[in-house]
Design a protein around this motif. Structure first.
Motif, short mmCIF file in Angstrom:
data_model
loop_
_atom_site.label_atom_id
_atom_site.label_comp_id
_atom_site.label_asym_id
_atom_site.label_seq_id
_atom_site.Cartn_x
_atom_site.Cartn_y
_atom_site.Cartn_z
N ALA A 138 0.82 -1.21 0.00
CA ALA A 138 0.00 0.00 0.00
C ALA A 138 0.85 1.26 0.00
O ALA A 138 0.45 2.29 -0.55
CB ALA A 138 -0.94 -0.01 1.20
N ILE A 139 2.03 1.18 0.61
CA ILE A 139 2.97 2.31 0.56
C ILE A 139 3.46 2.50 -0.88
O ILE A 139 3.51 3.63 -1.39
CB ILE A 139 4.13 2.07 1.53
CG1 ILE A 139 3.62 2.18 2.98
CG2 ILE A 139 5.27 3.06 1.29
CD1 ILE A 139 4.64 1.78 4.03
N CYS A 140 3.81 1.40 -1.53
CA CYS A 140 4.23 1.47 -2.93
C CYS A 140 3.11 2.02 -3.80
O CYS A 140 3.35 2.80 -4.73
CB CYS A 140 4.64 0.08 -3.43
SG CYS A 140 6.06 -0.64 -2.56
N ARG A 141 1.90 1.64 -3.49
CA ARG A 141 0.74 2.11 -4.26
C ARG A 141 0.59 3.62 -4.15
O ARG A 141 0.30 4.31 -5.15
CB ARG A 141 -0.53 1.41 -3.76
CG ARG A 141 -1.80 1.83 -4.48
CD ARG A 141 -2.97 1.02 -4.00
NE ARG A 141 -4.19 1.35 -4.73
CZ ARG A 141 -5.29 0.63 -4.68
NH1 ARG A 141 -5.34 -0.46 -3.95
NH2 ARG A 141 -6.36 0.98 -5.37
N GLN A 142 0.79 4.17 -2.95
CA GLN A 142 0.68 5.62 -2.79
C GLN A 142 1.75 6.35 -3.60
O GLN A 142 1.48 7.42 -4.15
CB GLN A 142 0.79 5.99 -1.31
CG GLN A 142 -0.44 5.61 -0.50
CD GLN A 142 -0.45 6.23 0.88
OE1 GLN A 142 0.07 7.32 1.11
NE2 GLN A 142 -1.06 5.54 1.83
N ILE A 143 2.93 5.77 -3.69
CA ILE A 143 3.99 6.39 -4.50
C ILE A 143 3.59 6.37 -5.98
O ILE A 143 3.75 7.37 -6.70
CB ILE A 143 5.33 5.67 -4.27
CG1 ILE A 143 5.80 5.89 -2.83
CG2 ILE A 143 6.39 6.15 -5.26
CD1 ILE A 143 7.04 5.10 -2.44
N LEU A 144 3.04 5.24 -6.44
CA LEU A 144 2.59 5.16 -7.83
C LEU A 144 1.46 6.14 -8.10
O LEU A 144 1.41 6.77 -9.17
CB LEU A 144 2.13 3.73 -8.14
CG LEU A 144 3.21 2.67 -8.28
CD1 LEU A 144 2.57 1.29 -8.44
CD2 LEU A 144 4.12 2.96 -9.48
N GLU A 145 0.54 6.28 -7.16
CA GLU A 145 -0.58 7.20 -7.36
C GLU A 145 -0.11 8.64 -7.50
O GLU A 145 -0.71 9.43 -8.24
CB GLU A 145 -1.57 7.07 -6.19
CG GLU A 145 -2.39 5.78 -6.25
CD GLU A 145 -3.30 5.61 -5.06
OE1 GLU A 145 -3.12 6.34 -4.06
OE2 GLU A 145 -4.19 4.74 -5.12
N GLN A 146 0.97 8.97 -6.80
CA GLN A 146 1.52 10.31 -6.94
C GLN A 146 2.13 10.53 -8.32
O GLN A 146 2.41 11.66 -8.72
CB GLN A 146 2.56 10.56 -5.84
CG GLN A 146 1.94 10.63 -4.44
CD GLN A 146 2.97 10.74 -3.35
OE1 GLN A 146 3.88 11.57 -3.40
NE2 GLN A 146 2.83 9.90 -2.32
#
Length: 373
Positions: A138-146
């Motif tokens: 989920a942390i990686c996902r937030q980086i991708l979403e940015q």
């Protein structure tokens, strides 16, 4: 035993179902990315057991980040996540120490670890460990979403009940649809289909049995040109992390098994120039990947989740240590279906894998030769 995966970013998972804690370490994250802890808690919420559709083992799953995170942002050093196990009932497994539960890893664990494994609740083989993977992914996902990437997963099929495929949506509709899946605890948009699926799960529970199904994931906003032609193709890397999820028994991309009944003229995706001067395909049978490399179209894949192996019905089994056949009726707290909870795990592992692939591409791109003048 190897519990680490990744190249530029690595994920290490640790812990057992009934141990003191489970956790994960992300190493190689870029520094300076803000992490929304409320959003992280929501990702964990989607994986939690709730109501009649899930096990009665309810864990708080409170995340503690003890390194690699300072003043709300990543520091670039190893980020360590800890999650306490607070609701264990190890006595439920005392009688099962050497009795092999069908569909579980008990037999293979004995063969590999010679009886030294923690057998309680499946130990390190338990789906409980995926809570740490969800937090890390989920942390990686937030980086991708940015960076403009959107990931969403629906329950495509549950036993005999089917939802509409993401392949039927237009490219303009897909991002909002993926966001809608991500905001739902039970990832089905059609209310009637949702109720039918929930009824199937409840019926399985009444029958002391379980059910499986198919998850379908879509990814938009991921750049073209990422991946490798053979051993590190986008398909092979995604399949690697998806098959690491307990209960996953199949992964297909794009049209998947439907390719077997197509002609080439049907399977090929026509390529066109858009009015904006970008290439696109008018269909997406190949799921956004050609030759192991992303083409910029939405990435589409399906994950087959088998029925939960822990069921209350009596089954034929064997005692590993006493060398005798036994009848086994599993007690304790179990899910009649895990597919709606597994959605969060699939999203997380997908995000981790794609971020690692993108960073690998960026590292290689930094050393491309300068254009001749």
């Amino acid at each position: 035993m190897k519990n680490t995966f990744g190249d530029n970013i690595t994920m290490t998972i640790f812990g057992e179902s009934h141990g003191e804690m489970i956790g994960a370490v992300l190493d190689g994250l870029p520094a300076g990315f803000e992490i929304d802890m409320d959003r992280l808690d929501w990702e964990m919420e989607k994986r939690k057991a709730k109501g009649k559709l899930s096990t009665r083992r309810h864990e708080a799953d409170a995340i503690r980040i003890v390194s690699g995170f300072f003043e709300g942002k990543t520091t670039g050093t190893p980020l360590t996540i800890l999650i306490e196990n607070t609701n264990t009932r190890s006595q439920d497994y005392a009688a099962l120490k050497s009795r092999l539960r069908p569909g579980h890893a008990d037999w293979t664990a004995f063969e590999k670890y010679k009886g030294y494994q923690d057998y309680r609740g499946g130990g390190h083989f338990s789906g409980r460990i995926t809570a740490a993977a969800v937090a890390a992914g989920a942390i990686c996902r937030q980086i991708l979403e940015q960076k403009g990437v959107r990931i969403g997963t629906q329950i495509r099929k549950l036993k005999d009940v089917e939802a509409t495929s993401l392949a039927s949506l237009s490219y303009d509709e897909l991002p909002d649809t993926l966001n809608a899946f991500s905001e739902k605890e039970f990832p089905v948009l059609d209310a009637e289909i949702e109720e039918q699926m929930k009824a199937v799960i409840e019926q399985a529970a009444e029958n002391l049995d379980s059910v499986g199904g198919i998850l379908q994931t879509g990814v938009t906003g991921f750049p073209a040109g990422i991946g490798e032609p053979f051993f590190d193709s986008v398909e092979s890397r995604l399949a690697h992390v998806l098959f690491s999820i307990p209960a996953v028994k199949g992964v297909t991309f794009g049209a998947g098994s439907e390719f077997a009944s197509m002609n080439g003229s049907q399977a090929n995706d026509p390529i066109q120039w858009s009015e904006e001067g970008t290439l696109y395909t008018s269909t997406n049978n190949n799921g956004g990947i050609n030759g192991g490399i992303t083409n910029g179209m939405p990435i589409l894949f399906e994950t087959i989740v088998k029925p939960t192996p822990s069921i209350y019905l009596e089954q034929d089994s064997a005692d590993y240590l006493n060398h005798e056949n036994v009848k086994l009726a599993i007690k304790g707290r179990h899910d009649p279906a895990i597919i709606h909870r597994a959605r969060a795990v699939v999203d997380a592992m997908c995000a981790f894998c794609l971020l690692d692939l993108w960073m690998s591409h960026q590292a290689a791109s930094a050393f491309e030769p300068a254009e001749a003048e």
